[in-house]
Design an enzyme around this catalytic site. Structure first.
Site, PDB file in Angstrom:
ATOM      1  N   TYR A  51      -8.087 -13.276  -3.562  1.00 47.67           N
ATOM      2  CA  TYR A  51      -9.386 -12.778  -3.109  1.00 47.67           C
ATOM      3  C   TYR A  51     -10.544 -13.619  -3.658  1.00 47.67           C
ATOM      4  O   TYR A  51     -11.707 -13.291  -3.432  1.00 47.67           O
ATOM      5  CB  TYR A  51      -9.568 -11.317  -3.510  1.00 47.67           C
ATOM      6  CG  TYR A  51      -8.441 -10.420  -3.053  1.00 47.67           C
ATOM      7  CD1 TYR A  51      -7.888 -10.555  -1.779  1.00 47.67           C
ATOM      8  CD2 TYR A  51      -7.911  -9.437  -3.892  1.00 47.67           C
ATOM      9  CE1 TYR A  51      -6.843  -9.749  -1.359  1.00 47.67           C
ATOM     10  CE2 TYR A  51      -6.868  -8.621  -3.477  1.00 47.67           C
ATOM     11  CZ  TYR A  51      -6.337  -8.777  -2.218  1.00 47.67           C
ATOM     12  OH  TYR A  51      -5.306  -7.974  -1.802  1.00 47.67           O
ATOM     13  N   ARG A  81      -6.529 -21.346   5.378  1.00 47.76           N
ATOM     14  CA  ARG A  81      -6.534 -19.886   5.441  1.00 47.76           C
ATOM     15  C   ARG A  81      -7.867 -19.427   6.037  1.00 47.76           C
ATOM     16  O   ARG A  81      -8.876 -20.113   5.912  1.00 47.76           O
ATOM     17  CB  ARG A  81      -6.386 -19.300   4.034  1.00 47.76           C
ATOM     18  CG  ARG A  81      -6.315 -17.782   4.018  1.00 47.76           C
ATOM     19  CD  ARG A  81      -6.453 -17.200   2.623  1.00 47.76           C
ATOM     20  NE  ARG A  81      -6.399 -15.741   2.685  1.00 47.76           N
ATOM     21  CZ  ARG A  81      -6.690 -14.929   1.674  1.00 47.76           C
ATOM     22  NH1 ARG A  81      -7.065 -15.442   0.503  1.00 47.76           N
ATOM     23  NH2 ARG A  81      -6.627 -13.617   1.825  1.00 47.76           N
ATOM     24  N   HIS A  82      -7.848 -18.274   6.652  1.00 49.81           N
ATOM     25  CA  HIS A  82      -9.093 -17.693   7.155  1.00 49.81           C
ATOM     26  C   HIS A  82     -10.087 -17.467   6.016  1.00 49.81           C
ATOM     27  O   HIS A  82      -9.734 -17.457   4.835  1.00 49.81           O
ATOM     28  CB  HIS A  82      -8.815 -16.374   7.876  1.00 49.81           C
ATOM     29  CG  HIS A  82      -8.130 -15.356   7.012  1.00 49.81           C
ATOM     30  ND1 HIS A  82      -8.769 -14.661   6.009  1.00 49.81           N
ATOM     31  CD2 HIS A  82      -6.849 -14.919   6.995  1.00 49.81           C
ATOM     32  CE1 HIS A  82      -7.933 -13.843   5.415  1.00 49.81           C
ATOM     33  NE2 HIS A  82      -6.748 -13.984   5.982  1.00 49.81           N
ATOM     34  N   ARG A  85     -12.754 -11.806   4.052  1.00 54.27           N
ATOM     35  CA  ARG A  85     -12.652 -10.687   4.987  1.00 54.27           C
ATOM     36  C   ARG A  85     -12.793  -9.367   4.248  1.00 54.27           C
ATOM     37  O   ARG A  85     -12.795  -9.311   3.024  1.00 54.27           O
ATOM     38  CB  ARG A  85     -11.292 -10.716   5.686  1.00 54.27           C
ATOM     39  CG  ARG A  85     -10.109 -10.655   4.714  1.00 54.27           C
ATOM     40  CD  ARG A  85      -8.811 -10.290   5.402  1.00 54.27           C
ATOM     41  NE  ARG A  85      -7.647 -10.397   4.531  1.00 54.27           N
ATOM     42  CZ  ARG A  85      -7.274  -9.498   3.635  1.00 54.27           C
ATOM     43  NH1 ARG A  85      -8.002  -8.393   3.454  1.00 54.27           N
ATOM     44  NH2 ARG A  85      -6.184  -9.676   2.895  1.00 54.27           N
ATOM     45  N   THR A  88      -7.557  -4.990   4.184  1.00 48.43           N
ATOM     46  CA  THR A  88      -6.717  -4.548   5.293  1.00 48.43           C
ATOM     47  C   THR A  88      -6.871  -3.044   5.495  1.00 48.43           C
ATOM     48  O   THR A  88      -7.411  -2.333   4.643  1.00 48.43           O
ATOM     49  CB  THR A  88      -5.245  -4.870   5.028  1.00 48.43           C
ATOM     50  OG1 THR A  88      -4.835  -4.196   3.822  1.00 48.43           O
ATOM     51  CG2 THR A  88      -5.036  -6.370   4.868  1.00 48.43           C
ATOM     52  N   ARG A 165      -9.275 -12.487  12.599  1.00 48.01           N
ATOM     53  CA  ARG A 165      -9.910 -13.224  11.501  1.00 48.01           C
ATOM     54  C   ARG A 165      -9.471 -14.679  11.461  1.00 48.01           C
ATOM     55  O   ARG A 165     -10.244 -15.550  11.054  1.00 48.01           O
ATOM     56  CB  ARG A 165      -9.635 -12.535  10.169  1.00 48.01           C
ATOM     57  CG  ARG A 165      -8.181 -12.389   9.764  1.00 48.01           C
ATOM     58  CD  ARG A 165      -8.066 -11.610   8.463  1.00 48.01           C
ATOM     59  NE  ARG A 165      -6.702 -11.371   8.029  1.00 48.01           N
ATOM     60  CZ  ARG A 165      -5.982 -10.317   8.378  1.00 48.01           C
ATOM     61  NH1 ARG A 165      -6.500  -9.405   9.197  1.00 48.01           N
ATOM     62  NH2 ARG A 165      -4.754 -10.155   7.914  1.00 48.01           N
ATOM     63  N   LYS A 301       2.358 -13.070  -4.891  1.00 50.53           N
ATOM     64  CA  LYS A 301       2.568 -14.097  -3.877  1.00 50.53           C
ATOM     65  C   LYS A 301       3.795 -14.950  -4.187  1.00 50.53           C
ATOM     66  O   LYS A 301       4.535 -15.342  -3.280  1.00 50.53           O
ATOM     67  CB  LYS A 301       1.313 -14.981  -3.751  1.00 50.53           C
ATOM     68  CG  LYS A 301       0.156 -14.282  -3.077  1.00 50.53           C
ATOM     69  CD  LYS A 301       0.524 -13.836  -1.669  1.00 50.53           C
ATOM     70  CE  LYS A 301      -0.494 -12.899  -1.074  1.00 50.53           C
ATOM     71  NZ  LYS A 301      -0.076 -12.366   0.233  1.00 50.53           N
ATOM     72  N   HIS A 361      -2.661 -17.524   7.568  1.00 53.40           N
ATOM     73  CA  HIS A 361      -2.880 -16.512   6.537  1.00 53.40           C
ATOM     74  C   HIS A 361      -2.427 -17.042   5.179  1.00 53.40           C
ATOM     75  O   HIS A 361      -1.643 -17.990   5.091  1.00 53.40           O
ATOM     76  CB  HIS A 361      -2.082 -15.250   6.865  1.00 53.40           C
ATOM     77  CG  HIS A 361      -2.397 -14.640   8.189  1.00 53.40           C
ATOM     78  ND1 HIS A 361      -3.357 -13.673   8.356  1.00 53.40           N
ATOM     79  CD2 HIS A 361      -1.851 -14.848   9.425  1.00 53.40           C
ATOM     80  CE1 HIS A 361      -3.404 -13.306   9.630  1.00 53.40           C
ATOM     81  NE2 HIS A 361      -2.505 -14.001  10.301  1.00 53.40           N
ATOM     82  N   ASP A 362      -2.878 -16.385   4.116  1.00 54.18           N
ATOM     83  CA  ASP A 362      -2.519 -16.808   2.761  1.00 54.18           C
ATOM     84  C   ASP A 362      -1.014 -16.806   2.538  1.00 54.18           C
ATOM     85  O   ASP A 362      -0.457 -17.733   1.943  1.00 54.18           O
ATOM     86  CB  ASP A 362      -3.199 -15.911   1.718  1.00 54.18           C
ATOM     87  CG  ASP A 362      -2.909 -14.441   1.920  1.00 54.18           C
ATOM     88  OD1 ASP A 362      -2.129 -13.866   1.145  1.00 54.18           O
ATOM     89  OD2 ASP A 362      -3.475 -13.846   2.858  1.00 54.18           O
TER      90      ASP A 362
END
Length: 466
Positions: A51, A81-82, A85, A88, A165, A301, A361-362
């Site tokens: 984040y 990555r986007h 945001r 979720t 996104r 991750k 995405h990440d």
């Protein structure tokens, strides 16, 4: 728009710090930079894991970032990555519930907690926020400026996974790229604007190298969740006890602690379009606690999508094989998640382009980086003790997949070399490559680089998916 919307059913990080609370306020004029990314509150924002807003790792690079004078770039692939945001849908509900419970049960909200008396959760869910849009415009500008000898006359071929996104991030990249070109007096004035050329649907019905969905065993895996739960049980109870002592009437679970910590980065990137205002949630935790939070997200991750999950790296094999095809200008050879219909069509997967830009995405970036062997030096992460960045061989979620993360795969031709050289930059950190002979600038010969991607070329352990 000419976009192919494919509807084919084919399958400063871990180091220990003092225990004092952090509560700085930034100067918004200094918060963001096209070249350096997010520059505010580094002692805190660099500990927000995935984040964290993108920040340049140029100063942490083991090799120089500059291209030598006797070399010129001939090929660039950016994988991004986007941008920032909102949380979720599921996290939005969880965060709001934690806050509502505190507001309901606390008999007092003193001092730094007073803002909770009237706090109203209003961030929404899932989509890019204004700061995230600006991040991707900056990425487009950075890409244009960094490779201006090419971008002045050539458009990148752009693909995106089909979530709003990610698709919007690709559009904002294009916008930033074109704005930079229009401000360049040396650019070709007749060159049309780039566009998002291919948008690949997400979901279990579609093969997609920019979004994981079709590896059944992987999607059912709980390895990452278990690792995160293990470490949460180590660090969160002490924080809960401290907060409960400050908030009479309140009882907090370990998950509540993590929810409250997540509000800090999410609200900071949503309050203003340059994230210059720090969320009051950030002041509720100490520097040492942020170090633990950062490690939690890195652990999640690693065991969810990276080397800690037996099926993590193979989720990135399809994209790695597409990269090989682009580097060598030869057809894609893959039996994992590549969409063969798209990749066999020059209109949707050209092999003769010079510049490519893919948006994802990440989680997918983590798998792809492991499929490329970029973190082969990272040993299994401890699930009970924070490990310093020097012990993780440069892996940390904030260093690897922050909001608007970007990897540049560059190919360059040098006067003294018959064969082109390849290097990989992750957030401006020139990566120590594995599997090929690396020179003193972090580069491998192209054929050696491709040969070193043996895991990807062999399809990894994809057979274990089903």
């Amino acid at each position: 728009m000419g976009v192919f919307v494919v509807l084919l059913s084919i399958a400063t990080l871990f180091g220990s710090t003092s225990g004092t609370a952090l509560g700085p306020r930034g100067n918004h004029s200094d918060c963001t930079s096209v070249d350096r990314g997010y520059q505010c509150f580094p002692e805190l924002s660099h500990k927000w894991g995935l984040y964290a807003p993108y920040f340049s790792l140029q100063d942490e690079s083991p090799f120089p970032l500059d291209v030598p004078d006797d070399c010129h770039i001939t090929f660039v692939q950016v994988l991004a990555r986007h941008g920032a945001r909102s949380p979720t849908d599921s996290k939005t509900k969880a965060y709001a519930a934690t806050i509502a419970a505190i507001q309901k049960n606390a008999t007092a909200l003193p001092g730094k907690y007073a803002f909770l008396k009237s706090y109203n959760y209003s961030m929404g869910s899932e989509n890019l926020n204004p700061f995230g849009r600006n991040q991707l415009q900056d990425l487009g500008a950075q890409f244009y400026r960094r490779y201006d000898t090419l971008t002045r006359h050539i458009n990148p071929f752009v693909r995106a996974a089909d979530s709003s996104r990610v698709h919007e991030s690709a559009e904002k990249f294009v916008e930033g790229f074109q704005n930079a070109r229009q401000g360049d007096p040396h650019a070709n004035p007749h060159q049309p604007s780039p566009r998002v050329d291919v948008v690949i649907p997400e979901g279990t019905a579609y093969n997609n190298t920019l979004e994981h969905s079709i590896c059944t065993a992987f999607e059912a895996s709980t390895v990452g969740d278990a690792a995160a739960d293990n470490f949460t049980a180590v660090f969160a109870p002490a924080i809960a006890k401290r907060l409960e002592a400050d908030l009479p009437g309140v009882q907090l679970s370990a998950d509540d602690v993590v929810n409250l910590m997540a509000m800090c980065p999410f609200e900071t990137v949503s309050l203003t379009d340059d994230a210059h205002t720090l969320s009051p949630f950030c002041d509720l935790f100490t520097a040492a606690e942020w170090t633990q939070y950062n490690y939690l997200l890195s652990l999640d991750k690693y065991y969810g999508y990276g080397g800690g999950n037996p099926l993590g790296p193979v989720q990135g094999v399809g994209w790695a094989n597409e990269l090989i095809a682009r580097l060598t200008r030869s057809p894609v050879h893959d039996h994992t998640c590549v969409n063969n219909t798209l990749d066999a069509n020059p209109a949707t997967f050209p092999l003769n382009a010079t510049l490519y830009a893919d948006f994802s995405h990440d989680s997918n970036l983590v798998s792809i980086f492991w499929a490329l062997g970029l973190y082969n030096g990272t040993k299994p992460l401890s699930q009970t003790t924070v490990e310093d960045i020097t012990r993780t061989d440069g892996y940390a979620a904030a260093w690897t997949v922050p909001f608007a993360a970007r990897a540049y795969i560059e190919m360059m031709q040098c006067r003294a070399e018959k064969q082109p050289l390849v290097r990989v930059l992750v957030n401006d950190r020139v990566m120590p490559l594995h599997g090929c002979a690396v020179d003193n600038l972090g580069r491998c010969k192209r054929d050696d680089f491709v040969e070193g991607l043996s895991f990807a070329r062999a399809g990894g352990n994809w057979a274990e998916c089903f």
